[in-house]
Design a protein around this motif. Structure first.
Motif, PDB file in Angstrom:
ATOM      1  N   GLY A 124     -10.747   2.614   7.893  1.00 25.05           N
ATOM      2  CA  GLY A 124     -11.464   3.816   8.309  1.00 25.05           C
ATOM      3  C   GLY A 124     -12.965   3.644   8.272  1.00 25.05           C
ATOM      4  O   GLY A 124     -13.716   4.599   8.058  1.00 25.05           O
ATOM      5  N   THR A 125     -13.431   2.423   8.515  1.00 28.59           N
ATOM      6  CA  THR A 125     -14.854   2.103   8.416  1.00 28.59           C
ATOM      7  C   THR A 125     -15.318   1.428   9.700  1.00 28.59           C
ATOM      8  O   THR A 125     -14.905   0.314  10.011  1.00 28.59           O
ATOM      9  CB  THR A 125     -15.124   1.180   7.209  1.00 28.59           C
TER      10      THR A 125
ATOM     11  N   SER B  48     -11.936  -0.351  11.480  1.00 25.94           N
ATOM     12  CA  SER B  48     -12.216   1.001  11.946  1.00 25.94           C
ATOM     13  C   SER B  48     -10.999   1.916  11.871  1.00 25.94           C
ATOM     14  O   SER B  48     -11.143   3.120  11.654  1.00 25.94           O
ATOM     15  CB  SER B  48     -12.744   0.956  13.392  1.00 25.94           C
TER      16      SER B  48
ATOM     17  N   ARG C 189      -7.460   3.516  10.284  1.00 29.75           N
ATOM     18  CA  ARG C 189      -7.118   3.923   8.921  1.00 29.75           C
ATOM     19  C   ARG C 189      -6.054   3.029   8.303  1.00 29.75           C
ATOM     20  O   ARG C 189      -5.642   3.254   7.167  1.00 29.75           O
ATOM     21  CB  ARG C 189      -6.661   5.387   8.901  1.00 29.75           C
TER      22      ARG C 189
ATOM     23  N   MET D 274     -14.132   4.381   1.620  1.00 27.16           N
ATOM     24  CA  MET D 274     -15.132   3.316   1.435  1.00 27.16           C
ATOM     25  C   MET D 274     -15.449   3.212  -0.051  1.00 27.16           C
ATOM     26  O   MET D 274     -15.834   4.175  -0.678  1.00 27.16           O
ATOM     27  CB  MET D 274     -16.392   3.623   2.236  1.00 27.16           C
TER      28      MET D 274
ATOM     29  N   ARG E 265     -20.011   3.049   8.879  1.00 25.61           N
ATOM     30  CA  ARG E 265     -19.787   4.481   8.723  1.00 25.61           C
ATOM     31  C   ARG E 265     -18.309   4.756   8.492  1.00 25.61           C
ATOM     32  O   ARG E 265     -17.465   4.371   9.302  1.00 25.61           O
ATOM     33  CB  ARG E 265     -20.260   5.249   9.948  1.00 25.61           C
ATOM     34  N   GLU E 266     -18.041   5.432   7.404  1.00 22.12           N
ATOM     35  CA  GLU E 266     -16.673   5.848   7.113  1.00 22.12           C
ATOM     36  C   GLU E 266     -16.304   6.976   8.065  1.00 22.12           C
ATOM     37  O   GLU E 266     -17.132   7.841   8.386  1.00 22.12           O
ATOM     38  CB  GLU E 266     -16.579   6.320   5.669  1.00 22.12           C
ATOM     39  N   THR E 267     -15.064   6.958   8.557  1.00 22.35           N
ATOM     40  CA  THR E 267     -14.607   7.975   9.507  1.00 22.35           C
ATOM     41  C   THR E 267     -14.876   9.375   8.968  1.00 22.35           C
ATOM     42  O   THR E 267     -14.368   9.762   7.925  1.00 22.35           O
ATOM     43  CB  THR E 267     -13.106   7.810   9.801  1.00 22.35           C
TER      44      THR E 267
ATOM     45  N   GLU F  54     -19.563   9.098   5.184  1.00 18.71           N
ATOM     46  CA  GLU F  54     -20.745   8.395   4.701  1.00 18.71           C
ATOM     47  C   GLU F  54     -21.123   7.200   5.575  1.00 18.71           C
ATOM     48  O   GLU F  54     -20.273   6.482   6.089  1.00 18.71           O
ATOM     49  CB  GLU F  54     -20.427   7.907   3.276  1.00 18.71           C
ATOM     50  N   THR F  55     -22.433   6.998   5.730  1.00 17.39           N
ATOM     51  CA  THR F  55     -22.963   5.802   6.378  1.00 17.39           C
ATOM     52  C   THR F  55     -23.613   4.930   5.314  1.00 17.39           C
ATOM     53  O   THR F  55     -24.298   5.431   4.419  1.00 17.39           O
ATOM     54  CB  THR F  55     -24.001   6.159   7.454  1.00 17.39           C
TER      55      THR F  55
ATOM     56  N   TRP G 130     -11.852  -2.428   3.491  1.00 21.88           N
ATOM     57  CA  TRP G 130     -12.195  -1.034   3.748  1.00 21.88           C
ATOM     58  C   TRP G 130     -11.614  -0.627   5.094  1.00 21.88           C
ATOM     59  O   TRP G 130     -12.012  -1.151   6.140  1.00 21.88           O
ATOM     60  CB  TRP G 130     -13.710  -0.838   3.788  1.00 21.88           C
TER      61      TRP G 130
ATOM     62  N   VAL H 277     -13.763  -5.119   6.864  1.00 19.61           N
ATOM     63  CA  VAL H 277     -13.881  -3.727   7.301  1.00 19.61           C
ATOM     64  C   VAL H 277     -13.059  -3.519   8.568  1.00 19.61           C
ATOM     65  O   VAL H 277     -12.996  -4.393   9.437  1.00 19.61           O
ATOM     66  CB  VAL H 277     -15.353  -3.310   7.534  1.00 19.61           C
TER      67      VAL H 277
END
Length: 511
Positions: free
Chosen positions: A249-250, A39, A41, A1, A269-271, A274-275, A247, A37
């Motif tokens: 993985g988010t 989710s 990768r 991210m 939220r990154e896998t 970080e949120t 982005w 974004v």
């Protein structure tokens, strides 16, 4: 991210499949600041592929793998982005092999020897291949309603929306229910078994269009030379070249819709990490129906019933794909060099013989497509994704599960072809029924007027700048062309963009 922003985004696109990346590219190029974004990768969604196991750089498609000569937007965009593609051999070859009710026969044998077909079909089906019977029964249904088989996508949409059958709109009928009124039971069984798809009781007109315009004997197919992922990667490069961000993985953890005119709030939220809270004036949801179900979306209570009804207007069909590599194309001794697929009532259902080894060298590739519920359930539980190469390690959650699937597929290939099948050098399993996809393709339910639902889904709540795009709610929901044309309509109708200069004038974008 990443957090390297010159300006906060004014459009967030959720989903980096073909539709999401296309939306991001078109909007970023028009001057919007776009954040896409995803989710996973990697980008691509159902158009994502991989390298052939053990052969870095050699592409392998696991989802979207071809398009047709009628798919104007796909071809024009690929030409504009310099993504090469090539034409495939026709699938209506006389050497197409069938294995039905324990009998093996070829398409080219049926007319001259109708008794080769192990069904006690009526005179209208006798001597016909399943494709020929499919086309004939569609023509009969349309003729009964006073119509002819449409020649264009625009004409198909008129038929689907306006034609009546027995005093009711055609879209209120399920296709297989309609067909059963025009065939005896054995002919009906022959058609369902020999077509390769057993579950598609969509709205009748939708299946008619899908079969004739997408899978008819006259259809010409194309594949991307470097795999469908080459188009996806070109779109990502185009987004980023114009200043947009992608982005991966988010995951979108939640979406809050404040009052009209206020920025939409997203929790990302990154896998495994970080949120972050992101806000934007506009949100584009370029995800399939199952992902909409899973998303924590703050739908206004007053709109929730109609939203749920519209989301559920399409059926998500579970698909399992098993791809195997062999040292030699052993099947050519049975089906011939020109055949491109075989069909069976065994759970493997459809087998495609890919010609990649003639183009790129390396192993010969065979793809098994389990496209209906009967076939899919036979192989469950299956991993969402797993692959294996001889002499290498398994990449997947359960080696016993993968071994079972491989043994079942090989045993059925042996029955289908009537010959010994050598051990594969590698195998890949991709189950599109897992979340967040929920299926490999979609179709409209009977009773839903697709054009009305599609328009509402593009902007579900007029008080909020939230939009939905992708193939599922298009007029051709099984194809990339549907995803792109639906998204192009969205950016033109709701963001004020004009048609791109690389698209032929007056290109029809469907509903």
């Amino acid at each position: 991210m990443s957090s390297d922003w010159a300006h906060a985004p004014d459009v967030v696109v959720v989903g980096a499949g073909v539709a999401g990346l296309y939306a991001g590219w078109r909007l970023q190029r028009a001057g919007h600041q776009v954040l896409v974004v995803e989710s996973a990768r990697h980008v691509g969604g159902r158009a994502a592929g991989m390298d052939v196991p053990g052969s870095p750089g050699r592409p392998l498609d696991l989802g979207a793998m071809r398009f047709t000569s009628d798919h104007v937007l796909v071809r024009a965009m690929a030409d504009h982005l310099a993504v090469p593609y090539r034409q495939l051999a026709a699938t209506g070859h006389a050497d197409t092999l069938f294995y039905l009710r324990g009998r093996r026969f070829r398409a080219g044998e049926i007319a001259g020897d109708p008794d080769r077909v192990p069904y006690d079909v009526g005179p209208d089906a006798r001597g016909r291949t399943p494709d020929e019977l499919f086309e004939d029964v569609i023509a009969r249904v349309l003729d009964k309603a006073g119509a002819v088989v449409p020649g264009t996508r625009r004409d198909w949409n008129r038929v689907k929306e306006e034609l009546e059958l027995g005093g009711r709109p055609l879209f209120e009928y399920g296709f297989w229910n309609t067909v059963s009124d025009h065939l005896d039971l054995e002919s009906y069984a022959y058609l369902r078994d020999g077509n390769g798809y057993d579950c598609n009781n969509w709205s009748a007109g939708e299946v008619m269009q899908t079969q004739l315009a997408g899978f008819g004997r006259a259809v010409r197919y194309f594949r991307f030379r470097d795999g469908t992922r080459s188009l996806v990667h070109a779109l990502r490069r185009a987004v980023e070249a114009h200043g947009g961000q992608v982005w991966t993985g988010t995951e979108v953890r939640g979406v809050r819709l404040p009052g009209a005119g206020q920025r939409i709030e997203l929790s990302l939220r990154e896998t495994g990490g970080e949120t972050r809270e992101v806000t934007a004036p506009a949100l584009v949801l370029a995800v399939p129906p199952r992902a909409l179900d899973l998303m924590d979306l703050d739908v206004p209570a007053v709109d929730l019933p109609s939203w749920r009804q519209d989301v559920e207007s399409v059926v998500s069909h579970r698909v399992l794909r098993v791809v195997l590599g062999f040292a030699e194309p052993w099947w050519e001794d049975v089906v011939g060099r020109g055949a491109t697929r075989s069909l069976t009532d065994l759970p493997i259902r459809q087998v495609y013989y890919l010609d990649d080894h003639r183009v790129t060298g390396g192993d010969a590739v065979l793809s098994v497509a389990c496209n209906d519920d009967r076939a899919y359930d036979f192989f469950t539980p299956a991993p969402a994704f797993a692959h294996w190469r001889r002499g290498g390690a398994l990449d997947g959650p359960d080696p016993h599960q993968l071994a079972r699937i491989g043994q079942d597929v090989i045993a059925q290939l042996r029955l289908l072809h009537g010959t010994a099948v050598p051990s594969p050098t590698w195998m890949v399993v991709r189950d599109w029924g897992h979340d967040p996809f929920g299926g490999g393709y979609h179709g409209w339910r009977p009773g839903r007027r697709g054009s009305h639902v599609a328009a509402r889904m593009r902007r579900p709540w007029p008080r909020h700048d939230v939009f939905v795009c992708g193939s599922a709610y298009s007029d051709i929901p099984t194809w990339m062309e549907g995803a792109l044309s639906n998204t192009e309509r969205l950016v033109q109708d709701h963001f004020g963009l004009t048609s791109p200069d690389w698209l032929p004038p007056a290109t029809y974008l469907g509903w």
